[in-house]
Design a protein around this motif. Structure first.
Motif, PDB file in Angstrom:
ATOM      1  N   VAL A  86       0.854  -1.187   0.000  1.00 35.49           N
ATOM      2  CA  VAL A  86       0.000   0.000   0.000  1.00 35.49           C
ATOM      3  C   VAL A  86       0.892   1.239   0.000  1.00 35.49           C
ATOM      4  O   VAL A  86       1.838   1.309   0.780  1.00 35.49           O
ATOM      5  CB  VAL A  86      -0.917   0.001   1.239  1.00 35.49           C
ATOM      6  N   CYS A 146      -9.375  -2.271   7.887  1.00 38.46           N
ATOM      7  CA  CYS A 146      -8.311  -3.280   7.840  1.00 38.46           C
ATOM      8  C   CYS A 146      -8.609  -4.416   8.819  1.00 38.46           C
ATOM      9  O   CYS A 146      -8.831  -4.174  10.000  1.00 38.46           O
ATOM     10  CB  CYS A 146      -6.971  -2.654   8.181  1.00 38.46           C
ATOM     11  N   PRO A 147      -8.630  -5.652   8.344  1.00 37.01           N
ATOM     12  CA  PRO A 147      -8.986  -6.773   9.221  1.00 37.01           C
ATOM     13  C   PRO A 147      -7.898  -7.137  10.212  1.00 37.01           C
ATOM     14  O   PRO A 147      -8.165  -7.807  11.201  1.00 37.01           O
ATOM     15  CB  PRO A 147      -9.246  -7.918   8.255  1.00 37.01           C
ATOM     16  N   ASN A 148      -6.662  -6.729   9.985  1.00 36.51           N
ATOM     17  CA  ASN A 148      -5.636  -7.139  10.933  1.00 36.51           C
ATOM     18  C   ASN A 148      -4.793  -5.993  11.470  1.00 36.51           C
ATOM     19  O   ASN A 148      -3.623  -6.172  11.761  1.00 36.51           O
ATOM     20  CB  ASN A 148      -4.747  -8.247  10.360  1.00 36.51           C
ATOM     21  N   THR A 186      -3.338  -3.301  10.361  1.00 36.83           N
ATOM     22  CA  THR A 186      -2.088  -2.974   9.697  1.00 36.83           C
ATOM     23  C   THR A 186      -1.854  -1.477   9.657  1.00 36.83           C
ATOM     24  O   THR A 186      -0.720  -1.012   9.696  1.00 36.83           O
ATOM     25  CB  THR A 186      -2.143  -3.515   8.260  1.00 36.83           C
ATOM     26  N   ILE A 187      -2.943  -0.734   9.564  1.00 38.08           N
ATOM     27  CA  ILE A 187      -2.826   0.708   9.380  1.00 38.08           C
ATOM     28  C   ILE A 187      -3.176   1.415  10.683  1.00 38.08           C
ATOM     29  O   ILE A 187      -4.117   1.027  11.377  1.00 38.08           O
ATOM     30  CB  ILE A 187      -3.766   1.184   8.254  1.00 38.08           C
ATOM     31  N   TYR A 205       2.014   2.257   8.475  1.00 35.61           N
ATOM     32  CA  TYR A 205       1.594   1.064   7.728  1.00 35.61           C
ATOM     33  C   TYR A 205       2.581  -0.056   8.037  1.00 35.61           C
ATOM     34  O   TYR A 205       3.786   0.100   7.846  1.00 35.61           O
ATOM     35  CB  TYR A 205       1.584   1.410   6.236  1.00 35.61           C
ATOM     36  N   CYS A 243       0.448  -6.907   6.683  1.00 28.91           N
ATOM     37  CA  CYS A 243      -0.540  -6.701   5.621  1.00 28.91           C
ATOM     38  C   CYS A 243      -0.735  -7.973   4.805  1.00 28.91           C
ATOM     39  O   CYS A 243       0.226  -8.647   4.463  1.00 28.91           O
ATOM     40  CB  CYS A 243      -0.046  -5.578   4.720  1.00 28.91           C
ATOM     41  N   LEU A 279      -2.448  -7.759   1.952  1.00 30.00           N
ATOM     42  CA  LEU A 279      -2.695  -7.221   0.612  1.00 30.00           C
ATOM     43  C   LEU A 279      -4.109  -7.536   0.130  1.00 30.00           C
ATOM     44  O   LEU A 279      -4.313  -7.968  -0.988  1.00 30.00           O
ATOM     45  CB  LEU A 279      -1.654  -7.770  -0.378  1.00 30.00           C
ATOM     46  N   ASN A 291      -6.608  -5.435  -0.050  1.00 24.42           N
ATOM     47  CA  ASN A 291      -7.204  -4.335  -0.809  1.00 24.42           C
ATOM     48  C   ASN A 291      -8.404  -3.672  -0.129  1.00 24.42           C
ATOM     49  O   ASN A 291      -9.018  -2.770  -0.686  1.00 24.42           O
ATOM     50  CB  ASN A 291      -7.626  -4.818  -2.196  1.00 24.42           C
ATOM     51  N   CYS A 330      -8.596  -1.727   2.521  1.00 26.63           N
ATOM     52  CA  CYS A 330      -8.378  -0.343   2.914  1.00 26.63           C
ATOM     53  C   CYS A 330      -8.564   0.590   1.714  1.00 26.63           C
ATOM     54  O   CYS A 330      -9.132   1.668   1.831  1.00 26.63           O
ATOM     55  CB  CYS A 330      -6.979  -0.170   3.500  1.00 26.63           C
ATOM     56  N   MET A 388      -2.489   0.563  -4.407  1.00 28.59           N
ATOM     57  CA  MET A 388      -1.534  -0.535  -4.370  1.00 28.59           C
ATOM     58  C   MET A 388      -0.398  -0.249  -5.344  1.00 28.59           C
ATOM     59  O   MET A 388      -0.628   0.126  -6.489  1.00 28.59           O
ATOM     60  CB  MET A 388      -2.216  -1.841  -4.795  1.00 28.59           C
TER      61      MET A 388
HETATM   62  S1  SF4 Z   1      -4.459  -4.366   2.200  1.00 29.41           S
HETATM   63 FE1  SF4 Z   1      -5.124  -2.689   3.533  1.00 29.41          FE
HETATM   64  S2  SF4 Z   1      -6.850  -3.542   4.635  1.00 29.41           S
HETATM   65 FE2  SF4 Z   1      -5.771  -5.266   3.744  1.00 29.41          FE
HETATM   66  S3  SF4 Z   1      -4.357  -5.926   5.336  1.00 29.41           S
HETATM   67 FE3  SF4 Z   1      -3.239  -4.505   4.046  1.00 29.41          FE
HETATM   68  S4  SF4 Z   1      -3.501  -2.538   5.036  1.00 29.41           S
HETATM   69 FE4  SF4 Z   1      -5.046  -3.891   5.895  1.00 29.41          FE
END
Ligand code: SF4
Ligand code: SF4
Lengths: 358, 158
Positions: free
Chosen positions: B56, B78-80, B82-83, B106, B111, B113, B115, B117, B128
Motif C-alpha cells: 500500500v 483493515c482486518p488485521n 495494519t494501518i 503502515y 498486511c 494485501l 485491498n 483499505c 496498491m
Molecule cells: S491491504 Fe489494507 S486492509 Fe488489507 S491488510 Fe493490508 S492494510 Fe489492511
C-alpha cells in the motif's frame, strides 16, 4: 536389428559358452537387471513427462532450470530422495511399514513379465497372460492397505481404506472391458491377442461396443492406479498424501515409482488389447501404406501406443477435478458396471454372429 | 423414461468432460499463452498484470501534497490492524481547527494485501503499488510511514 534377434543372439552365445542351466540362470539375471534399469528409466522419463505436460496444460513452463529444458530435473529429485533419511515413525508397525513399499514395487515387477515389448520379445509367454495380469494387479491394493494400516496415522488409514473400496470396485469394470477383447479374440494369451489384430486393431474392428469397452477400460484403470480424478487414496488437499504420508526418502520413492510403473503397465495392456500392441497400423488394401508402416520397428509401435495412452491419462489428471468418495462409487456401480455388463452381452452377440470386421 | 434420462445424463457428462479436455488440450498446444514469468532473469522488464498487489502506498503530487483527510476509514476497514492513522489538528487561516494526518503508519509485515483499505478510502488517497521485493534484514524496516514528511493535503479534498 530387432530386439528379438538381439535376444536370440545373446541366448546362442551363452549356450555356446556354458551349460544349459547356467545359461538359464544368467539369462534370468540379465532380465532382472534389465527390468530394474527399465524401471529407473521409466520413472525418470514419466516424472519429467508428467511435470511438463501438467505445466503446459496449466499455462506454466514446468521444470526448466536443471539441464537443458529441465531434462535433468528428475535426476536431481532422485538424488535428493536417495540421500534423505528413511524415517520410521515410533508408533508404526515397523515390519509391515518397511515391507509395504517393497510389496508395491514387486507387484509392478511381476506385471512386467508377460508384456510383449516388441515382436517375439517377451520375458514370459504364458497362455493365460490376461488372467495373470488382472490377478496380479489386484495385489497392489494389499501393499497400499498395509502401508496405511502400519503407519499409525489416521490420514494414512483413511487413504488406504478409500483406495481399497476404489480398487475393488473398479476392478470389476476393468475386468469386463478386458473380457470383451478376450471374447472377440478367443484367447487369454497376450501374444495371440496381438496376432488376432494383424488385419486391424480391435478398436477399429469391433464397432461401437469395443469403443465403449475401451473408454470404460481407460476410466477404470485410471481409478485403479489411483490417479486424479480418482486419487482419493492420496488426495493431497484432504489427506495430506494419504497412505504414504509417513513415508520419506527411498521408501517414498518406491511408492512413487510403483505408481508410475503401474500407469505404464495398464497403458501397455490397453495398447495390447485395443490397439494391437506392437502390430503396425494397417489399413485394408493400401499395400504401399502398409509396407511403409511395416518398416517402423515393432518396439517403436508398442512404445508409441503406450505413451499415447499415458498421455491421455495425464491429460485426464490435469483436466478433471477430484471426485468425492460417494460420487466415485456411484460412477462405478450406477454407470460403468451396468454399461459394461450390457456391453459384454453385446460383444458376445457380435462375436457369435461374426458381425465384426475380419 | 428412466432409461432416456440415464442415457442423457451419460451423454451430458461425456460432453462436459470433453469440453474441459479441449480447453487443456488447447493450452497444451499453444505455448505462447504461457503466463509464467522467468522472474530473476526478466527483472528489468517485468510484465506485471494491472491488478498485481505489492504494497500500500500513498501517492503525492509535485507540491508534496496527498489526498488523505485522516478519516481513519482505512484503519477501521483493515482486518488485521495494519494501518494506524495518527491525526493532528491544523489551524486554518480563518483560525478554525481542522483535522489532518500527522502520520499514516503502515505495517507491511502484517498486511495481507487484501485491498480492503483501498476500497474503503473515500478520497482515493492510497493505492496498491507493484513493488514486491520486500525482504529486509530487520523487521522494523517494514513499518512504513506512508505520507512524506511535511506533506500537506491537496486543495479541494474534503
Ligand atoms: S491491504 Fe489494507 S486492509 Fe488489507 S491488510 Fe493490508 S492494510 Fe489492511
Ligand atoms: S487513507 Fe483514505 S481512508 Fe485512510 S485516513 Fe486517509 S483518507 Fe481516510
Amino acid at each position: 536389428m530387432s530386439l528379438s534377434s538381439l535376444a536370440q543372439q545373446i541366448h546362442l552365445w551363452l549356450l555356446g559358452h556354458m551349460s544349459e542351466q547356467w545359461t538359464l540362470v544368467l539369462e534370468m539375471i540379465i532380465a532382472g537387471i534389465l527390468v530394474i534399469s527399465f524401471f529407473a528409466v521409466l520413472g525418470l522419463v514419466l516424472v519429467y513427462m508428467e511435470r511438463k505436460v501438467s505445466a503446459w496444460m496449466q499455462i506454466r513452463l514446468g521444470p526448466n532450470r536443471v539441464g537443458p529444458k529441465g531434462l535433468l530435473q528428475s535426476f536431481a529429485d532422485t538424488l535428493k530422495l536417495l540421500i534423505k533419511e528413511g524415517l520410521t515413525p515410533d508408533g508404526a508397525d515397523k515390519f509391515l511399514f518397511n515391507i509395504a513399499p517393497i510389496g508395491a514395487i514387486m507387484v509392478s515387477m511381476l506385471l512386467m513379465a508377460p508384456i510383449p515389448f516388441a515382436k517375439d520379445f517377451q520375458m514370459w509367454d504364458i497362455n493365460i497372460g490376461v488372467l495373470y495380469v488382472s490377478a496380479v494387479s489386484s495385489l497392489s491394493v494389499i501393499s497400499i492397505l498395509v502401508a496405511g494400516w502400519s503407519s499409525n496415522n489416521k490420514y494414512s488409514l483413511l487413504g488406504a481404506m478409500r483406495s481399497g473400496a476404489q480398487i475393488v470396485s473398479y476392478e470389476l469394470s476393468a475386468g469386463m472391458a478386458i473380457m470383451t477383447i478376450v471374447i472377440l479374440s478367443g484367447s487369454l494369451s497376450l501374444t495371440e491377442i496381438i496376432q488376432s489384430q494383424q488385419n486391424g486393431w480391435w478398436l477399429f474392428k469391433g464397432h461401437v461396443p469395443v469403443i465403449i469397452a475401451f473408454v470404460i477400460y481407460i476410466i477404470a484403470v485410471t481409478a485403479e492406479t489411483n490417479r486424479a480424478p480418482f486419487d482419493m487414496a492420496e488426495a493431497e488437499s484432504e489427506l495430506t498424501a494419504g497412505f504414504h504420508t509417513e513415508y520419506s526418502g527411498m521408501k517414498f520413492a518406491l511408492f512413487f515409482l510403483a505408481e508410475y510403473v503401474n500407469v505404464f503397465i495398464v497403458c501397455a495392456i490397453g495398447a495390447i488389447l485395443f490397439l494391437g500392441g506392437w502390430m503396425p497400423l494397417h489399413i485394408g488394401e493400401w499395400t504401399a501404406f502398409n509396407h511403409i508402416m511395416d518398416y517402423i520397428p515393432s518396439s517403436i509401435w508398442f512404445m508409441g501406443k503406450t505413451f499415447g495412452l499415458i498421455f491421455l491419462i495425464m491429460w485426464f489428471r490435469w483436466t478433471f477435478p477430484r471426485l468425492r468418495v460417494d460420487q466415485l462409487l456411484k460412477l462405478e456401480w450406477n454407470y460403468l458396471l451396468p454399461i459394461s455388463m450390457i456391453n459384454v452381452v453385446l460383444v458376445t452377440a457380435l462375436a457369435i454372429l461374426g458381425w465384426y470386421f475380419k | 423414461m428412466f432409461l432416456i434420462n440415464y442415457i442423457k445424463e451419460v451423454a451430458a457428462a461425456i460432453g462436459s468432460l470433453l469440453k474441459g479436455m479441449r480447453r487443456t488440450g488447447y493450452y497444451f498446444t499453444h505455448h505462447k499463452e504461457i503466463i509464467t514469468q522467468q522472474y530473476p532473469d526478466n527483472r528489468d522488464h517485468l510484465n506485471l498484470p494491472e491488478r498485481f498487489k505489492g504494497e500500500v502506498v500513498m501517492p503525492h503530487n509535485e507540491a508534496n501534497e496527498h489526498r488523505c483527510t485522516g478519516c481513519t476509514a482505512c484503519e477501521l476497514a483493515c482486518p488485521n490492524g495494519t494501518i494506524k492513522v495518527i491525526t493532528k489538528f491544523d489551524i486554518t487561516p480563518e483560525g478554525k481547527k481542522k483535522k489532518a494526518i500527522d502520520k499514516l503508519v503502515y505495517h507491511l509485515e502484517l498486511c495481507t494485501l487484501c485491498n480492503l483499505c483501498i476500497e474503503a478510502c473515500p478520497s482515493d488517497a492510497i493505492k496498491m503499488a507493484q513493488t514486491f521485493e520486500h525482504s529486509v534484514f530487520d523487521r522494523s524496516q517494514l513499518t512504513k510511514i506512508l505520507n512524506n514528511p511535511d506533506s500537506k493535503i491537496m486543495d479541494g479534498v474534503e
